[in-house]
Design a protein around this motif. Structure first.
Motif, PDB file in Angstrom:
ATOM      1  N   ARG A 113       4.648  10.616  -3.995  1.00 40.18           N
ATOM      2  CA  ARG A 113       4.157  10.479  -5.374  1.00 40.18           C
ATOM      3  C   ARG A 113       3.858   9.021  -5.726  1.00 40.18           C
ATOM      4  O   ARG A 113       2.802   8.723  -6.295  1.00 40.18           O
ATOM      5  N   ARG A 114       4.763   8.126  -5.393  1.00 45.33           N
ATOM      6  CA  ARG A 114       4.629   6.746  -5.863  1.00 45.33           C
ATOM      7  C   ARG A 114       3.670   5.914  -5.023  1.00 45.33           C
ATOM      8  O   ARG A 114       2.992   5.032  -5.560  1.00 45.33           O
ATOM      9  N   GLY A 138       0.094   9.082  -4.728  1.00 47.05           N
ATOM     10  CA  GLY A 138      -0.322  10.054  -5.731  1.00 47.05           C
ATOM     11  C   GLY A 138      -0.345  11.485  -5.235  1.00 47.05           C
ATOM     12  O   GLY A 138      -1.045  12.332  -5.806  1.00 47.05           O
ATOM     13  N   GLN A 164      -6.484  10.922  -3.838  1.00 48.15           N
ATOM     14  CA  GLN A 164      -5.614  11.465  -4.889  1.00 48.15           C
ATOM     15  C   GLN A 164      -5.731  10.609  -6.143  1.00 48.15           C
ATOM     16  O   GLN A 164      -6.237   9.481  -6.085  1.00 48.15           O
ATOM     17  N   LEU A 215      -3.874   8.344  -8.854  1.00 49.54           N
ATOM     18  CA  LEU A 215      -2.648   7.569  -8.981  1.00 49.54           C
ATOM     19  C   LEU A 215      -2.871   6.468 -10.003  1.00 49.54           C
ATOM     20  O   LEU A 215      -3.753   5.621  -9.831  1.00 49.54           O
ATOM     21  N   LYS A 217      -6.809   6.886  -5.500  1.00 49.02           N
ATOM     22  CA  LYS A 217      -6.140   6.250  -4.382  1.00 49.02           C
ATOM     23  C   LYS A 217      -6.665   6.858  -3.088  1.00 49.02           C
ATOM     24  O   LYS A 217      -6.556   8.066  -2.874  1.00 49.02           O
TER      25      LYS A 217
END
Length: 219
Positions: A96-97, A100, A152, A154, A159
């Motif tokens: 996730r970080r 994304g 994705q 982000l 990203k």
């Protein structure tokens, strides 16, 4: 809580590709959807669903179920992950970080031998996501390069993350059982057009120091 980019990973992947109507494709986040579009094959989109067993020898080892759509950015191919579950908090947080990738936690089982793979996924609070029975067939001689770019959303931007590696290839037949009311309901009742196993792969997921140096503007 998670390793820095890039992640060096090893394991086994059991991939099926579905062709589904464009209207059934899960919506992409607004930022991403304004930049990439699903590739159309006669009005249908290519969706890859995969079980992945990341094994010791990489920076993390865990199990994963994902669904991703083949997209393009002004003609350049991209892969956009719409649904994904892992059984590792470190993988969830890092995915996730760093990139994304919308990872969630699930209870995952991937039991494999030389001929058969039996896999299933369920939500922690109860409720099935889906399962699959994969019959492994002939091994294609050699090892093959893997390379693609994941796109994705982000932080309000797109990203783009390079993925590259190498693995063996084994033809397969897969039967998927997906809960029509679950998060992968758009695959329920559909048969994959092709299924393969990517065996004993290694991957580099993310940008290396060399990648970042090459991307810097030259004086």
């Amino acid at each position: 809580m998670y390793p820095p980019e890039p992640w060096h990973l090893r394991g086994q992947m059991y991939l099926s590709v579905f062709l589904i109507p464009m209207r059934a494709v899960p919506p992409l986040p607004e930022t991403l959807g304004a930049t990439v579009r699903p590739v159309s094959f006669g009005g249908r989109a290519a969706v890859g669903a995969a079980w992945v067993d990341y094994q010791p020898g990489g920076v993390l080892h865990y199990r994963e179920l994902l669904s991703a759509v083949l997209t393009h950015e002004r003609g350049r191919p991209r892969v956009s992950i719409t649904d994904i579950w892992v059984d590792s908090v470190a993988s969830r947080e890092g995915g996730r970080r760093l990139w994304g990738i919308p990872k969630e936690i699930a209870e995952l089982r991937i039991d494999a031998d030389e001929e058969l793979v039996d896999a299933s996924a369920a939500l922690p609070e109860g409720g099935a996501i889906g399962s699959a029975l994969v019959r492994l067939k002939r091994q294609v001689p050699g090892r093959f390069p893997l390379g693609f770019t994941v796109a994705q959303a982000l932080g309000g931007q797109v990203k783009r993350t390079p993925v590259r590696g190498r693995g063996g290839l084994r033809m397969s037949g897969a039967g998927w059982r997906v809960d029509p009311a679950g998060p992968l309901g758009y695959l329920a009742g559909r048969r994959p057009v092709v299924s393969v196993a990517v065996t004993d792969f290694w991957l580099v997921f993310g940008r290396t120091a060399e990648d970042r140096a090459a991307a810097r503007p030259r004086p």
